[in-house]
Write an enzyme that holds these catalytic residues in place. Structure first.
Site, short mmCIF file in Angstrom:
data_model
loop_
_atom_site.label_atom_id
_atom_site.label_comp_id
_atom_site.label_asym_id
_atom_site.label_seq_id
_atom_site.Cartn_x
_atom_site.Cartn_y
_atom_site.Cartn_z
N ARG A 156 49.43 40.72 64.75
CA ARG A 156 47.60 40.59 63.84
C ARG A 156 47.16 42.24 63.58
O ARG A 156 46.03 42.39 63.68
CB ARG A 156 47.16 39.78 64.26
CG ARG A 156 46.95 39.51 66.32
CD ARG A 156 46.32 37.97 66.45
NE ARG A 156 46.55 38.21 67.96
CZ ARG A 156 47.33 38.15 69.10
NH1 ARG A 156 48.58 37.00 67.99
NH2 ARG A 156 47.25 37.83 69.90
N HIS A 160 24.70 29.72 48.44
CA HIS A 160 24.85 29.09 47.32
C HIS A 160 25.64 28.05 47.63
O HIS A 160 25.85 26.40 47.39
CB HIS A 160 24.59 29.50 45.94
CG HIS A 160 23.45 30.60 45.76
ND1 HIS A 160 22.29 29.59 45.14
CD2 HIS A 160 23.69 31.51 45.77
CE1 HIS A 160 21.36 31.00 44.50
NE2 HIS A 160 22.49 31.69 45.34
O1 F6P Z 1 51.51 32.89 63.70
C1 F6P Z 1 52.09 33.50 64.34
C2 F6P Z 1 53.05 34.86 64.01
O2 F6P Z 1 53.57 35.15 65.15
C3 F6P Z 1 51.82 35.55 64.19
O3 F6P Z 1 51.21 36.06 64.92
C4 F6P Z 1 52.63 36.77 63.11
O4 F6P Z 1 51.66 38.07 62.69
C5 F6P Z 1 52.99 35.92 62.69
O5 F6P Z 1 53.84 34.72 63.29
C6 F6P Z 1 54.31 36.05 60.71
O6 F6P Z 1 55.51 36.48 62.25
P1 F6P Z 1 56.60 38.15 61.59
O7 F6P Z 1 55.99 38.83 61.28
O8 F6P Z 1 57.20 37.58 62.84
O9 F6P Z 1 57.35 37.35 60.31
#
Ligand code: F6P
Length: 548
Positions: A267, A383
């Site tokens: 993230r 709205h």
């Molecule tokens: O949703 C969990 C997660 O591990 C996230 O932290 C991450 O961004 C996403 O899945 C995608 O993971 P990857 O980049 O390994 O496909």
């Protein structure tokens, strides 16, 4: 570390809250003409006005003391210098190194990682320049017209929201698309729009194991093979991953694979090659501007005093509302159409980071943590749900994000947009008293009895908090700074709550359970014994899928 709720600084805030919770911001504004000047702060091209909050200068002092007692400054230094602050995964957290535009070395296991990062940026430059200048061609010799990112979560939301935010900067003949969900409707929609000969698919997956992404990538591979049989469809794939060999096995040529590293959280990865769709869209020079904006916010966060530190102030305000006012949600309302998907980005950044209930020491925490992030762009939001902001019994702090100049804006539209954001924040503060509502009704000629009754419904309590984040303009530089600002706000809160903001074990259980359910959905006879609800729903789905 001592439990934060046992700290004298926490107790002092509890007492202080009891003293001021019923006070009214309107009085504070009336008694202090300098409140805006005192409670606003500019970092480069972003102004934060936090004066419309339920706090006094004393509150801020006490909150800053809590930050100090939580050893925030030491934690910030550990974060920037590559200590393994993601303790459950034993990793440093170094998205800040990805945008480090200074000459400072950053060390991981005795290796300075800055040359790796520079090499990757150079590889991104060569690739994006070649695609944008049409020297990098598809397998039938045609230039790339569509770029499709195939990824989910952190491998999707960053580029997705940033490409939308910077639409005015994008290459005129390259369109970006995003396939994140495994839903056929999404992939079909995109594949109908693009030409296989002129499309580049970027498989973005830190792990290269995510089922949604791999399912989509395999369907795309079959589609490309169908359309470009024996012509070298591999030219139409790039990948961004830590798992190079898995990407090679899938069929991506090695030179079209961009690296990622375990010290970058999904993230927080928009600054890495996960940002490739953005770099392709806006060009590498602008991508570096995006990094520079974030880097300068990093410098501010690392070096400014806590009482004048924008991410620290945002973080402390959140703690003030979540833990002392029991206000668990945070609305994000950008008055900027390009920032439409920013809320979705922040939902993952914040809630996957701080939606935790176990302290760094492994003990359950007894206080609320991560905010529930929600929102929509204004004026649409006005709205839709602002009624609840103004008149319900929920206390919902709002971050309004305003942009002074949008590229190619029409002056009157922009004035209405910004004026609307300002009046919403003002309405939350001022509200409307019974007396005001009654006078208005009487002035309109409503009969006294009816007016007295109706006026109750028109009362707006006011004294409701909001921040205004005012960007000079929505440039790559300012977008980088804005994202970094929120990343650090999340860091501050996690540091004070004493939780690990950088793991995400909560999303693993669903991933573990899926294979069995999937096998049983495909198998006429269930192999597994489930709870009655899951069992019943599996049966129901199988019946629905039976050919009629
Ligand atoms: O949703 C969990 C997660 O591990 C996230 O932290 C991450 O961004 C996403 O899945 C995608 O993971 P990857 O980049 O390994 O496909």
């Amino acid at each position: 570390m001592q439990k934060i709720t046992d700290l004298p600084e926490w107790r002092a805030l509890t007492t202080h809250h009891q003293q001021i919770a019923k006070h009214d911001m309107r009085d504070w504004f009336a008694n202090d003409a300098t409140r805006f000047a005192k409670m606003s702060l500019q970092v480069n091209e972003i102004l934060l006005d936090y004066s419309k909050n339920r706090l006094t200068p004393e509150t801020l002092t006490l909150l800053c003391k809590l930050a100090e007692a939580s050893q925030l400054s030491q934690k910030i230094e550990a974060y920037f210098t590559g200590q393994a602050i993601n303790t459950t995964e034993k990793r440093p957290v170094l998205h800040t190194a990805l945008r480090n535009r200074s000459s400072e070395a950053v060390w991981v296991d005795g290796e300075n990682i800055m040359p790796l990062i520079a090499d990757n940026l150079e590889k991104m430059r060569q690739f994006t320049d070649a695609v944008r200048q049409e020297t990098w061609l598809g397998c039938t010799g045609k230039p790339i017209r569509d770029v499709v990112n195939v990824g989910i979560g952190g491998s999707h939301l960053g580029p997705f929201s940033a490409v939308h935010a910077l639409a005015e900067y994008t290459h005129p003949s390259i369109r970006c698309h995003f396939i994140s969900n495994v839903d056929t409707a999404q992939i079909r929609d995109i594949l109908q729009k693009v030409n296989p000969e002129t499309t580049l698919f970027i498989v973005s997956s830190k792990t290269f194991t995510t089922i949604e992404t791999l399912t989509n990538a395999n369907t795309i591979k079959a589609w490309l093979q169908d359309h470009l049989a024996n012509k070298g469809f591999e030219k139409h794939f790039a990948a961004v991953t830590t798992a190079t060999e898995k990407a090679v096995q899938f069929g991506v040529p090695r030179e079209q694979i961009f690296p990622m590293w375990n010290w970058v959280g999904g993230r927080y990865s928009i600054w890495s090659a996960i940002g490739l769709p953005l770099a392709l869209a806006i060009g590498m020079d602008q991508f570096l501007e995006f990094l520079r904006g974030a880097h300068e916010m990093d410098q501010h966060f690392r070096h400014a005093d806590v009482s004048e530190n924008m991410p620290v102030i945002l973080g402390l305000l959140g703690i003030w509302y979540i833990n002392f006012f029991d206000a668990p949600t945070q609305a994000i309302i950008p008055y900027s159409h390009p920032l439409t998907h920013f809320r979705a980005y922040l939902q993952q950044a914040d809630m996957e980071s701080n939606g935790k209930r176990i302290s760094q020491q492994g003990a359950p925490v007894e206080y609320a943590t991560g905010p529930i992030i929600w929102g929509e762009p204004g004026c649409d939001s006005q709205h839709s749900f602002h009624q609840l902001l103004h008149q319900s019994n929920h206390l919902t702090p709002v971050d309004f994000i305003l942009v002074g100049n949008q590229k190619n804006d029409l002056a009157h539209h922009q004035d209405v947009l910004i004026g609307s954001g300002l009046s919403q924040a003002q309405a939350l503060l001022q509200g409307k008293s019974y007396q005001q509502a009654l006078s208005e009704l009487l002035d309109e000629g409503v009969k006294e009895d009816e007016a007295k009754q109706l006026a109750h419904h028109k009362v707006i309590p006011g004294n409701r908090p909001s921040n205004i984040l005012f960007l000079q303009s929505l440039t790559p530089y300012n977008l980088g700074a804005l994202i970094a600002l929120y990343e650090h706000k999340i860091f501050v809160q996690g540091a004070i709550w004493d939780i690990n903001s950088f793991d995400q074990w909560g999303v693993e259980l669903g991933k573990q359970l899926l294979p069995k359910i999937l096998a049983d959905l495909k198998n006429p006879q269930n192999q597994t014994v489930y709870d009655a609800s899951t069992q019943g729903l599996i049966h129901h789905y199988k019946k629905l899928r039976k050919p009629s």
